[in-house]
Design a protein around this motif. Structure first.
Motif, PDB file in Angstrom:
ATOM      1  N   UNK A 230     -32.498 -37.378 -19.536  1.00 16.06           N
ATOM      2  CA  UNK A 230     -33.698 -37.163 -18.730  1.00 16.06           C
ATOM      3  C   UNK A 230     -34.638 -38.365 -18.786  1.00 16.06           C
ATOM      4  N   UNK A 231     -34.622 -39.096 -19.920  1.00 18.59           N
ATOM      5  CA  UNK A 231     -35.463 -40.292 -20.045  1.00 18.59           C
ATOM      6  C   UNK A 231     -34.894 -41.480 -19.284  1.00 18.59           C
TER       7      UNK A 231
ATOM      8  N   UNK B 216     -34.376 -27.492 -25.153  1.00 19.12           N
ATOM      9  CA  UNK B 216     -34.134 -28.450 -24.071  1.00 19.12           C
ATOM     10  C   UNK B 216     -34.476 -27.827 -22.724  1.00 19.12           C
ATOM     11  N   UNK B 217     -34.050 -26.566 -22.521  1.00 21.28           N
ATOM     12  CA  UNK B 217     -34.335 -25.892 -21.259  1.00 21.28           C
ATOM     13  C   UNK B 217     -35.826 -25.704 -21.041  1.00 21.28           C
ATOM     14  N   UNK B 218     -36.563 -25.463 -22.128  1.00 21.53           N
ATOM     15  CA  UNK B 218     -38.011 -25.303 -22.009  1.00 21.53           C
ATOM     16  C   UNK B 218     -38.659 -26.588 -21.524  1.00 21.53           C
ATOM     17  N   UNK B 219     -38.135 -27.721 -21.978  1.00 17.83           N
ATOM     18  CA  UNK B 219     -38.704 -29.013 -21.590  1.00 17.83           C
ATOM     19  C   UNK B 219     -38.243 -29.472 -20.216  1.00 17.83           C
ATOM     20  N   UNK B 220     -36.948 -29.235 -19.903  1.00 21.64           N
ATOM     21  CA  UNK B 220     -36.378 -29.778 -18.667  1.00 21.64           C
ATOM     22  C   UNK B 220     -36.188 -28.739 -17.571  1.00 21.64           C
TER      23      UNK B 220
ATOM     24  N   UNK C  13     -31.343 -29.183 -16.958  1.00 21.39           N
ATOM     25  CA  UNK C  13     -30.653 -29.463 -18.217  1.00 21.39           C
ATOM     26  C   UNK C  13     -29.143 -29.349 -18.045  1.00 21.39           C
ATOM     27  N   UNK C  14     -28.700 -28.249 -17.413  1.00 20.62           N
ATOM     28  CA  UNK C  14     -27.271 -28.054 -17.199  1.00 20.62           C
ATOM     29  C   UNK C  14     -26.677 -29.113 -16.295  1.00 20.62           C
TER      30      UNK C  14
ATOM     31  N   UNK D 151     -23.098 -35.991 -16.578  1.00 28.57           N
ATOM     32  CA  UNK D 151     -22.779 -37.027 -17.560  1.00 28.57           C
ATOM     33  C   UNK D 151     -21.339 -36.901 -18.041  1.00 28.57           C
ATOM     34  N   UNK D 152     -20.927 -35.690 -18.397  1.00 25.89           N
ATOM     35  CA  UNK D 152     -19.549 -35.493 -18.864  1.00 25.89           C
ATOM     36  C   UNK D 152     -18.543 -35.772 -17.761  1.00 25.89           C
TER      37      UNK D 152
END
Length: 428
Positions: free
Chosen positions: A292-293, A328-332, A337-338, A344-345
């Protein structure tokens, strides 16, 4: 499309679920090919069963219906005579769907007025008793599935769960009826029909129950459930003289090349498998917050692999504990997030293929979907079972890729090592 007309046409709502179902059919002696989405074209291949893998479990219901109907129509064109709608053995869904809405649409398209819903898979600890789904010894809503980030399952009563998703009347085929055999089960189907029931949750506490249900469903044009209920379907075709013994059903081509494990699932089983691997082998963690960054985590992962993969397989993972996932979900946000992790994968998988990787073990349904799309996988031949619900597979390309696509909660703690042995042809 094939040198023999397929008998059974299957629609699965995610990729690992599709291979899970195909694995069951191969175990029953049906030569099985799995496609990734509805094919535009297919090479000529002999198959008794076709499984179309969709990525429709968590998309809007209208889109899931549209994709599922397109799959059904393609399977009809191939000559299939019976159809199977496959979903997860933990009945992953929300009150809006997608199991109920898709089942309604398939029934309408096929002109049928009754089907069953049975996600039981006793071999993997999923059993249904009086309509309640258990995961091992815990009710569904106490099994960890209540914390699922996309489809939290907070009610173990599947009659209630399914009824909230459909205007069709939902009933129950109880364990004591199933225990009396296929004829008694068919009588119950008839009685439910007379009561206006269109969908019936079917109890199953053992593989014997699944074989009974499979036999009882011989004349149903549409069946819905997890992969377990498919155990009894091949014998129906065999009894009808439509399926001969197929000892070669699980044969795969030899696939040489480098190996990798990619894990995106946050399930208990995958967390344990990641921990087991990390104790012995190299691993690289994908940090969604770093993604995310704007950090080039994909390049970092590929550089990590470049240094090691010619000497031994590596694990690249985003697997985390439920608390870490929630943070992570709370932030993104859940969707972002998913999406970040899946993309990426997927990019890492494509980069690894360019580097000579030909054997991929992938953990997680959503992750598997993203990876097979990135690798441009269009169809898979299904091979021998690695662990319950997870077969080895190989693409139908001239230069095949070997894949093991694992649902998050499936597999023994040493699954990654075991799967790599199977993909390399070392099954002993």
């Amino acid at each position: 499309m094939s040198t023999s007309r397929p008998l059974l046409g299957c629609i699965a709502d995610d990729f690992t679920g599709a291979t899970d179902l195909a694995n069951m059919l191969v175990r029953g002696g049906m030569r099985t090919v799995q496609t990734i989405g509805v094919p535009s074209e297919m090479p000529a291949v002999a198959a008794d069963a076709l499984v179309i893998a969709l990525k429709s479990r968590t998309i809007p219901a209208a889109e899931a219906i549209e994709q599922s109907l397109a799959a059904l129509r393609w399977l009809q064109q191939q000559g299939c005579t019976q159809f199977f709608f496959k979903y997860c053995s933990t009945f992953d869904s929300t009150d809006d769907g997608n199991i109920g809405p898709v089942t309604d649409a398939l029934m309408k398209e096929l002109g049928v007025d009754f089907t069953i819903a049975c996600p039981a898979f006793p071999e993997n600890g999923r059993t249904i008793y009086r309509g309640y789904l258990f995961v091992a010894d815990a009710l569904l809503n106490e099994s960890g599935m209540e914390n699922h980030p996309l489809t939290p399952m907070t009610d173990a009563n599947l009659v209630r769960v399914l009824q909230r998703q459909t205007e069709s009347k939902v009933g129950l085929v109880r364990y004591d009826t199933v225990a009396r055999g296929a004829a008694a089960t068919q009588e119950r189907f008839t009685a439910l029909r007379s009561e206006g029931v269109k969908m019936a949750i079917a109890d199953a506490v053992s593989d014997k129950d699944l074989f009974t249900l499979g036999e009882a469903c011989a004349e149903l044009k549409l069946i819905t459930g997890g992969s377990g209920v498919a155990l009894g379907l091949p014998e129906n075709f065999r009894r009808a003289g439509l399926l001969t013994a197929a000892g070669e059903a699980a044969q795969l081509p030899k696939v040489d090349g480098l190996s990798v494990v990619l894990a995106g699932s946050a399930s208990k089983a995958t967390n344990a498998q990641v921990a087991e691997w990390k104790a012995k082998r190299p691993a690289f963690r994908i940090d969604p917050l770093a993604l995310a960054r704007g950090e080039d985590v994909v390049a970092q992962a590929l550089a990590f692999a470049d240094e090691r993969i010619k000497n031994e397989p590596v694990l690249i993972y985003a697997t985390a504990t439920p608390d870490e996932v929630k943070a992570v979900q709370k932030e993104l946000g859940v969707a972002k997030a998913g999406h970040l992790v899946e993309q990426a994968l997927a990019s890492i998988a494509a980069g690894l293929k360019q580097r000579g990787v030909r054997q991929f073990v992938v953990a997680g349904g959503e992750t598997s979907g993203a990876v097979v799309q990135a690798l441009d996988v269009r169809a898979l031949r299904i091979g021998p079972q690695i662990d319950p619900g997870v077969p080895a597979t190989a693409t139908l390309d001239e230069q095949p890729v070997a894949l093991a696509l694992k649902s998050g909660n499936f597999g023994s703690v040493d699954f990654f090592e075991k799967a790599l042995r199977y993909l390399d042809g070392k099954t002993a």
